[in-house]
Design a protein around this motif. Structure first.
Motif, PDB file in Angstrom:
ATOM      1  N   SER A 136       0.832  -1.352  -0.075  1.00  0.00           N
ATOM      2  CA  SER A 136       0.119  -0.052   0.015  1.00  0.00           C
ATOM      3  C   SER A 136       0.893   1.283   0.008  1.00  0.00           C
ATOM      4  O   SER A 136       0.151   2.493  -0.272  1.00  0.00           O
ATOM      5  N   ARG A 137       2.092   1.403   0.397  1.00  0.00           N
ATOM      6  CA  ARG A 137       2.777   2.296   0.319  1.00  0.00           C
ATOM      7  C   ARG A 137       4.010   2.523  -0.426  1.00  0.00           C
ATOM      8  O   ARG A 137       4.107   3.255  -1.332  1.00  0.00           O
ATOM      9  N   GLY A 138       5.123   1.718  -0.096  1.00  0.00           N
ATOM     10  CA  GLY A 138       6.407   1.778  -0.681  1.00  0.00           C
ATOM     11  C   GLY A 138       7.207   0.798  -1.259  1.00  0.00           C
ATOM     12  O   GLY A 138       6.710  -0.343  -0.645  1.00  0.00           O
ATOM     13  N   VAL A 139       8.325   0.774  -1.736  1.00  0.00           N
ATOM     14  CA  VAL A 139       9.048  -0.292  -2.047  1.00  0.00           C
ATOM     15  C   VAL A 139      10.472  -0.075  -1.596  1.00  0.00           C
ATOM     16  O   VAL A 139      11.061   1.020  -1.857  1.00  0.00           O
ATOM     17  N   ILE A 140      10.895  -0.968  -0.733  1.00  0.00           N
ATOM     18  CA  ILE A 140      12.168  -0.840  -0.080  1.00  0.00           C
ATOM     19  C   ILE A 140      13.139  -2.039  -0.718  1.00  0.00           C
ATOM     20  O   ILE A 140      12.821  -3.151  -0.872  1.00  0.00           O
ATOM     21  N   ILE A 141      14.247  -1.453  -1.315  1.00  0.00           N
ATOM     22  CA  ILE A 141      15.292  -2.126  -2.062  1.00  0.00           C
ATOM     23  C   ILE A 141      16.363  -2.248  -1.076  1.00  0.00           C
ATOM     24  O   ILE A 141      16.914  -1.055  -0.708  1.00  0.00           O
ATOM     25  N   CYS A 142      17.369  -3.239  -0.691  1.00  0.00           N
ATOM     26  CA  CYS A 142      18.064  -3.146   0.266  1.00  0.00           C
ATOM     27  C   CYS A 142      19.229  -4.349   0.207  1.00  0.00           C
ATOM     28  O   CYS A 142      18.873  -5.249  -0.753  1.00  0.00           O
ATOM     29  N   CYS A 143      20.205  -4.330   0.923  1.00  0.00           N
ATOM     30  CA  CYS A 143      21.327  -5.216   0.904  1.00  0.00           C
ATOM     31  C   CYS A 143      22.357  -5.002   2.029  1.00  0.00           C
ATOM     32  O   CYS A 143      22.204  -4.082   2.853  1.00  0.00           O
ATOM     33  N   VAL A 144      23.038  -6.150   2.340  1.00  0.00           N
ATOM     34  CA  VAL A 144      23.979  -6.010   3.436  1.00  0.00           C
ATOM     35  C   VAL A 144      25.162  -5.225   2.990  1.00  0.00           C
ATOM     36  O   VAL A 144      25.373  -5.428   1.871  1.00  0.00           O
ATOM     37  N   ALA A 145      25.707  -4.502   3.796  1.00  0.00           N
ATOM     38  CA  ALA A 145      26.761  -3.572   3.382  1.00  0.00           C
ATOM     39  C   ALA A 145      27.928  -4.366   3.300  1.00  0.00           C
ATOM     40  O   ALA A 145      28.504  -5.095   4.420  1.00  0.00           O
ATOM     41  N   GLY A 146      28.776  -4.607   2.226  1.00  0.00           N
ATOM     42  CA  GLY A 146      30.048  -5.290   2.237  1.00  0.00           C
ATOM     43  C   GLY A 146      31.272  -4.491   2.735  1.00  0.00           C
ATOM     44  O   GLY A 146      30.851  -3.183   3.363  1.00  0.00           O
ATOM     45  N   LYS A 147      32.317  -5.116   2.903  1.00  0.00           N
ATOM     46  CA  LYS A 147      33.401  -4.547   3.526  1.00  0.00           C
ATOM     47  C   LYS A 147      33.888  -3.001   3.103  1.00  0.00           C
ATOM     48  O   LYS A 147      34.258  -1.882   3.922  1.00  0.00           O
ATOM     49  N   GLU A 148      33.704  -2.727   1.671  1.00  0.00           N
ATOM     50  CA  GLU A 148      34.173  -1.491   1.268  1.00  0.00           C
ATOM     51  C   GLU A 148      33.183  -0.550   1.393  1.00  0.00           C
ATOM     52  O   GLU A 148      33.775   0.955   1.507  1.00  0.00           O
ATOM     53  N   SER A 149      32.012  -0.768   1.740  1.00  0.00           N
ATOM     54  CA  SER A 149      30.922   0.289   1.909  1.00  0.00           C
ATOM     55  C   SER A 149      30.451   0.283   3.363  1.00  0.00           C
ATOM     56  O   SER A 149      29.516   0.968   3.380  1.00  0.00           O
ATOM     57  N   SER A 150      31.132  -0.427   4.087  1.00  0.00           N
ATOM     58  CA  SER A 150      30.546  -0.446   5.702  1.00  0.00           C
ATOM     59  C   SER A 150      31.173   0.522   6.516  1.00  0.00           C
ATOM     60  O   SER A 150      30.448   0.902   7.275  1.00  0.00           O
ATOM     61  N   GLU A 151      32.022   1.217   6.019  1.00  0.00           N
ATOM     62  CA  GLU A 151      32.558   2.698   6.968  1.00  0.00           C
ATOM     63  C   GLU A 151      32.400   3.813   6.182  1.00  0.00           C
ATOM     64  O   GLU A 151      32.752   3.976   4.757  1.00  0.00           O
ATOM     65  N   VAL A 152      31.547   4.864   6.574  1.00  0.00           N
ATOM     66  CA  VAL A 152      31.063   5.802   5.705  1.00  0.00           C
ATOM     67  C   VAL A 152      31.704   7.079   6.515  1.00  0.00           C
ATOM     68  O   VAL A 152      31.622   7.283   7.838  1.00  0.00           O
ATOM     69  N   GLU A 153      32.096   7.922   5.864  1.00  0.00           N
ATOM     70  CA  GLU A 153      32.944   9.175   6.448  1.00  0.00           C
ATOM     71  C   GLU A 153      31.658  10.071   6.839  1.00  0.00           C
ATOM     72  O   GLU A 153      30.716  10.360   5.754  1.00  0.00           O
ATOM     73  N   ILE A 154      31.530  10.982   7.774  1.00  0.00           N
ATOM     74  CA  ILE A 154      30.679  11.479   8.424  1.00  0.00           C
ATOM     75  C   ILE A 154      31.269  12.961   8.813  1.00  0.00           C
ATOM     76  O   ILE A 154      32.198  12.887   9.708  1.00  0.00           O
ATOM     77  N   GLY A 155      30.726  13.989   8.206  1.00  0.00           N
ATOM     78  CA  GLY A 155      31.210  15.379   8.694  1.00  0.00           C
ATOM     79  C   GLY A 155      32.870  15.615   8.239  1.00  0.00           C
ATOM     80  O   GLY A 155      33.310  16.183   9.105  1.00  0.00           O
ATOM     81  N   GLY A 156      33.164  15.098   7.222  1.00  0.00           N
ATOM     82  CA  GLY A 156      34.494  15.610   6.798  1.00  0.00           C
ATOM     83  C   GLY A 156      35.571  14.369   7.164  1.00  0.00           C
ATOM     84  O   GLY A 156      35.192  13.280   7.665  1.00  0.00           O
TER      85      GLY A 156
END
Length: 661
Positions: free
Chosen positions: A552-572
């Motif tokens: 009735s509302r939306g479509v969620i597409i998702c995946c487990v984060a692999g090693k290369e994308s698991s660390e994200v820089e926040i605020g510089g």
């Protein structure tokens, strides 16, 4: 006698009393006029006062004289006309006081401008001097603060009107006189406070204290119960109440805001924008008007207020209010606009949504708010995480609209708690998103308590499973690909989604699961990370995503984060500011007028539990990979069936909305 001490004075409206007093009440109310108290009325007012209150609570005659002399416009009475009781045809506009006998019984009516009549009363000739007597009154003085000391004298420039007494002569109680008198009084005060009124300095609100058994009466008349009063007056406990007095200048204006929810404070334009409209009361109705129903007696109304916490939703909204919110949401043109207003008689809990939970202690609090969500198309949705985050930031953050650091929202079907995160733990390499510090004065870190939502998987190979795969094929493969990724990505993408090219084998590789969230609200699709990345850069045919009728509302597409994308820089490039991302997602909402949502807090009611269970973690962090992007931390409380969702909201716009309800 500094405050409204009307415990023995007001009608109880029980069925028995109503049956016995119906004719009497009708007769009385038909013969009442309301007017300002005159100096010659003070002996009669004192007679009622001294007969109605204990000696240590009753106001002295000199106190009543002081209030009438210094605060005459705020001292009004109910005047009962004798049956057939008119004398000479003297115009009352001349203020003639004759023909009334002893002044201890009260004078005649004063000037015509001070007279008002009950709404349903019979017309009368007000060009005559009228015989009768005062049977009740309400008196108040103005003050600058709601304290016992401030209310001992009248401050003509005070913006608070403090009611001292609401009193009805004993023989006329239980007949509707107090209700009619209060209705007249509030109307008269609003007229005084209007642009055409005589007041040079306008008032903000009316305040009083009352005992518990009278809370229902005052709430019925538009007052908000603010909590237990610190004022000691006798042996019984008192409660503070207040009622706003709107002026012409702000009657049709409402505070409004735009905020970026789940934002990176050092990255402009990140997060999900949401509109927030802060109202004084329910649109099209009184604040928290759970008691606006004459079929209840006072005891039942007390029960309603005491048990308000048992209701997980706010009261119904009149049709005009619904229409107005939809129109405003279209004007704001955001994915969601939230409308919030206080519910002062709802009980909330001191338990916060941050794990581990604190000991729950129910307590009356002004920080209970109704919340409703509307999309840019004017459609109402039941729950919206980023708009809830924005609303909590408005109330608790830099603009500080309420006291304390927590608020409870009553949505259409859910009760939601939110808390401002004030303290920040020391930085470490394993820090979570909730631990990220910031120096932006417009940013507020908020933790929200949301319902846990499970994902029910659709069996592979069934008709629904195939229908979803065909829908995805039409939405992604049936449209063009951006020129910069035209190379081998197109070939991979076509092979991935084209049902004619080994579709089932490829889908089995990249589609790990298809399901729906609770009550089939969202379609939930887990891909491999390679499959998730294949969708980047693809121009989506959003209309095709609405083909399947199973959500009735939306479509969620998702995946487990692999090693290369698991660390994200926040605020510089700040050391230690790399929270580990556990999963990645995108959210599409074509059925509610949203193509792709920048960050969807409510989707994490299912994303958090799903990946927490899959990864065996109690705290997971998701990165929503829209063009704006954002981070959402999920603290899982499976035993309670709740998810604590944490994010940052940055206020970008604050102003006034001028669309009248």
């Amino acid at each position: 006698t500094l405050f409204a001490r009307s415990r023995p004075l007001l009608e109880r409206n029980s069925q028995t009393m109503m049956a016995n007093n119906t004719n009497f009440s009708s007769s009385i109310l038909d013969r009442i006029i309301f007017r300002a108290v005159q100096p010659t009325d003070i002996p009669r007012c004192y007679q009622i006062e001294s007969a109605s209150y204990p000696e240590d609570e009753a106001a002295s005659k000199s106190t009543l004289q002081y209030r009438q002399h210094h605060a005459a416009p705020f001292f009004r009475c109910a005047f009962l006309i004798d049956n057939g009781g008119s004398t000479s045809h003297t115009d009352i506009s001349n203020g003639n006081m004759g023909g009334m006998g002893s002044p201890s019984i009260g004078g005649t009516t004063s000037t015509s401008s001070s007279i008002s009549r009950p709404v349903k009363s019979t017309p009368m000739n007000l060009t005559q001097t009228l015989k009768g007597r005062i049977i009740g009154y309400i008196c108040s003085t103005r003050c600058s603060s709601f304290t016992e000391e401030a209310m001992k004298s009248h401050d003509a420039t005070g913006k608070i009107l403090g009611i001292h007494s609401v009193v009805v002569e004993e023989k006329y109680r239980n007949s509707g006189v107090a209700s009619a008198m209060m209705k007249d009084y509030l109307s008269a005060m609003e007229r005084l406070n209007s642009k055409e009124g005589i007041l040079k300095v306008k008032m903000d609100k009316i305040v009083l204290i009352a005992k518990k058994n009278l809370l229902a009466f005052y709430v019925r008349n538009g007052f908000r119960a603010m909590g237990i009063s610190s004022i000691v007056h006798g042996k019984e406990q008192w409660f503070e109440l207040e009622r706003d007095l709107p002026t012409d200048e702000d009657a049709n204006k409402h505070k409004c805001f735009l905020l970026d929810s789940f934002a990176d404070v050092d990255k402009e334009g990140s997060g999900n924008p949401a509109g927030v409209v802060l109202l004084d009361e329910s649109p099209g109705g009184k604040v928290g008007d759970v008691t606006n129903n004459n079929s209840f007696d006072d005891e039942e109304l007390d029960d309603i207020m005491e048990d308000a916490d048992d209701n997980n939703v706010a009261p119904e909204i009149p049709p005009r209010g619904v229409e107005w919110m939809a129109a405003v949401a279209k004007e704001f043109n955001q994915s969601e606009t939230a409308f919030i207003w206080p519910l002062p008689n709802y009980e909330v809990s001191e338990e916060t949504c941050v794990c581990p939970p604190k000991q729950q202690t129910p307590t009356a609090s002004p920080n209970a708010y109704a919340i409703r969500y509307y999309t840019r198309s004017g459609m109402e949705v039941d729950l919206c995480g980023h708009a809830t985050l924005a609303s909590a930031a408005v109330l608790l953050g830099s603009t500080k609209q309420v006291d304390g650091n927590s608020v409870t929202f009553y949505a259409k079907h859910d009760k939601l708690q939110a808390e401002l995160i004030v303290s920040q733990p020391s930085l470490s390499s394993s820090m979570t998103a909730a631990s990220i510090n910031n120096n932006n004065s417009n940013a507020s870190r908020i933790a929200m308590d949301f319902p846990w939502k499970n994902v029910t998987l659709i069996p592979a190979g069934g008709d629904d499973h195939k229908a979803v795969l065909n829908m995805l094929s039409n939405a992604f493969f049936g449209t063009s690909i951006k020129a910069e990724v035209e190379s081998d990505l197109k070939a991979k993408f076509c092979a991935f989604f084209n049902p004619k090219d080994q579709s089932h084998a490829l889908f089995s590789q990249h589609v790990l699961g298809i399901g729906t969230t609770d009550v089939k609200e969202d379609l939930f699709i887990e891909l491999t990370e390679e499959g998730f990345d294949l969708l980047r850069g693809i121009k989506v045919d959003y209309s095709s995503l609405s083909e399947w009728l199973g959500y009735s509302r939306g479509v969620i597409i998702c995946c487990v984060a692999g090693k290369e994308s698991s660390e994200v820089e926040i605020g510089g490039n700040r050391p230690g500011c790399k929270p580990v991302v556990d999963f990645r997602s995108r959210f599409f909402g074509p059925k509610v007028g949203i193509d792709e949502d920048p960050v969807t807090g409510s989707a994490h009611c299912s994303l958090g539990p799903y990946f927490g269970t899959k990864l065996g973690k109690k705290v997971v962090i998701g990165k929503q990979e829209s063009e704006r992007g954002g981070l959402v931390e999920c603290i899982l409380k499976q035993e309670e069936g709740r998810v604590c969702i944490v994010g940052t909201a940055v206020m970008t716009v604050a102003g006034m909305l001028s669309m009248p309800i």
